[in-house]
Write a protein that holds these residues in place. Structure first.
Motif, short mmCIF file in Angstrom:
data_model
loop_
_atom_site.label_atom_id
_atom_site.label_comp_id
_atom_site.label_asym_id
_atom_site.label_seq_id
_atom_site.Cartn_x
_atom_site.Cartn_y
_atom_site.Cartn_z
N PHE A 287 37.90 -41.25 23.20
CA PHE A 287 36.58 -40.64 23.23
C PHE A 287 35.78 -41.38 24.30
N ALA A 306 33.98 -40.29 12.60
CA ALA A 306 32.97 -40.82 13.52
C ALA A 306 32.64 -42.29 13.24
N VAL A 326 27.41 -35.45 19.54
CA VAL A 326 28.68 -35.16 20.22
C VAL A 326 28.53 -34.00 21.18
N GLY A 328 31.25 -31.96 23.82
CA GLY A 328 32.60 -31.88 24.36
C GLY A 328 32.59 -32.17 25.86
N TYR A 332 29.83 -31.08 28.61
CA TYR A 332 29.02 -32.14 29.22
C TYR A 332 28.98 -31.95 30.74
N ARG A 338 23.93 -34.88 29.01
CA ARG A 338 23.52 -34.80 27.61
C ARG A 338 22.19 -34.08 27.41
N GLU A 350 26.66 -34.94 14.23
CA GLU A 350 27.75 -34.95 13.26
C GLU A 350 27.60 -36.15 12.32
N TYR A 354 32.89 -36.29 10.22
CA TYR A 354 33.34 -35.65 11.45
C TYR A 354 34.60 -36.34 11.99
N VAL A 356 36.75 -37.18 15.10
CA VAL A 356 36.56 -37.29 16.54
C VAL A 356 37.72 -36.64 17.28
N GLN A 357 37.39 -35.90 18.35
CA GLN A 357 38.38 -35.20 19.16
C GLN A 357 38.55 -35.89 20.51
N ASP A 360 35.71 -36.17 23.42
CA ASP A 360 34.33 -36.10 22.94
C ASP A 360 33.48 -37.14 23.68
N ILE A 362 30.26 -39.14 23.17
CA ILE A 362 29.52 -39.43 21.94
C ILE A 362 28.41 -40.46 22.19
#
Length: 368
Positions: A287, A306, A326, A328, A332, A338, A350, A354, A356-357, A360, A362
């Motif tokens: 992330f 998260a 968050v 993606g 972004y 942001r 989140e 959540y 996290v992918q 992400d 963050i």
């Protein structure tokens, strides 16, 4: 999160040459004789991630009043620790060569990168090496023998009958040539087995070190298929490299590296593919964080919540976690940062549940 990759294999299969290429400098002694490496050489290598440069550009454009140095905020990549472990030989588990000392070094790494010599070069001595199938079997046997010794020692002093039974079953399976990572255990036994630190439980990558004329886009997949069948190992655990070419790439500037790789039809270097495979085998993702002070990639386990991901930045962040904002990665970049992502509804808050992918971007909200 610390990610360490132990480079293992028989002497003179190309381990130290690969290690030197990974570090882009000669930190290990790559000599044409057995046991050129005695103590493990360790190097920290940044994880290649093109997303960081794009984030840097967006942050710079998003903050025109900030007097950044050229290029914008500094980039801090996630890192991988590579450990060049001296060549094992047949009988290592009984102390042959430099034996148990090397096995203890393997015990400390996260994932094993087993370099197998798949090239023919008569000028390079084959110290204990005969062919890929037997070379791989030799190393695996030594690791299994070391695990049998460890399991027997633990079983002899364990007073817990259930744990003793698990150890005896592991010993029985090891004696058939089955590594611990291929054994199945009930959920109530897995936690105990994970505390035993068996060598053959570690994730393993097979690194096929091939000759220059076999290193191209059109040859890599057929080689993986060939050796997957020969060694009876899933294709997903293979990476094909040419340590000699990787060593040459390491001496070039980035633009020259890309041109060289393009000639070979390769989109990524052996370093990138090896790190990517290590991430896959360990179930890791990255992330991202982006701000005026730095743009950074962080490593966490796939499936992390998260708060758990926040703990990778600072351990206190897990218990002081409030929310995570968050965005993606693609959103972004597309929105321009942001602030604009918030305006168009692409930034979301989140909570603790959540997951996290990968990719992400963050910003964690942390309490006092």
């Amino acid at each position: 999160m610390n990610l360490s990759v132990g480079i293992v294999g028989l002497p003179n299969v190309g381990k130290s040459t690969l290690f030197n290429a990974l570090l882009k400098k000669q930190q290990a002694l790559a000599a044409n004789y057995p046991f050129a490496t005695i103590e493990p050489n360790v190097g920290i290598v940044p994880v290649p991630d093109s997303r960081l440069t794009k984030l840097q550009e967006v942050v710079k454009l998003e903050n025109p009043s900030v007097a950044f140095s050229e290029g914008g905020p500094p980039i801090k990549s996630a890192t991988v620790e590579f450990v060049d472990i001296a060549g094992l030989v047949k009988g290592a588990a009984e102390g042959a060569g430099l034996g148990n000392k090397f096995l203890s070094h393997i015990r400390e790494v996260s994932v094993i990168a087993h370099v197998v010599r798949a090239f023919t070069e008569e000028n390079i001595i084959r110290e204990g090496s005969s062919d890929p199938e037997n070379d791989y079997a030799t190393i695996l046997t030594e690791l299994i023998l070391a695990d049998i010794q460890s399991a027997e020692a633990q079983a002899s002093r364990n007073k817990n009958l259930e744990q003793k039974r698990v150890l005896e079953q592991i010993i029985e399976n090891l004696n058939t040539g089955q590594p611990v990572r291929e054994m199945s255990f009930p959920d109530d036994e897995i936690e105990y087995v994970n505390t035993l630190f068996f060598l053959t439980k570690k994730p393993e990558i097979i690194v096929l070190n091939v000759s220059e004329d076999e290193y191209s886009l059109i040859t890599i997949q057929p080689l993986i298929e060939k050796y997957s069948k020969l060694l009876q190992i899933p294709q997903s655990r293979f990476v094909v490299i040419c340590a000699k070419i990787e060593s040459e790439l390491a001496q070039l500037e980035e633009t020259e590296q890309k041109a060289y790789l393009h000639e070979l039809g390769l989109a990524a270097s052996g370093l990138e593919r090896l790190i990517q495979k290590a991430y896959e085998q360990l179930g890791l993702i990255s992330f991202l964080t982006a701000g005026e002070k730095e743009v950074r990639a962080w490593t966490t386990k796939k499936g992390s919540t998260a708060p758990e991901a926040a703990g990778e930045i600072h351990t206190d962040f897990t218990k002081k976690f409030i929310k995570a904002e968050v965005v993606g990665f693609e959103d972004y970049i597309a929105t321009g940062g942001r602030k604009k992502a918030r305006e168009v509804g692409k930034a979301r808050l989140e909570g603790k549940d959540y997951i996290v992918q990968d990719g992400d971007v963050i910003e964690f909200k942390i309490g006092a």
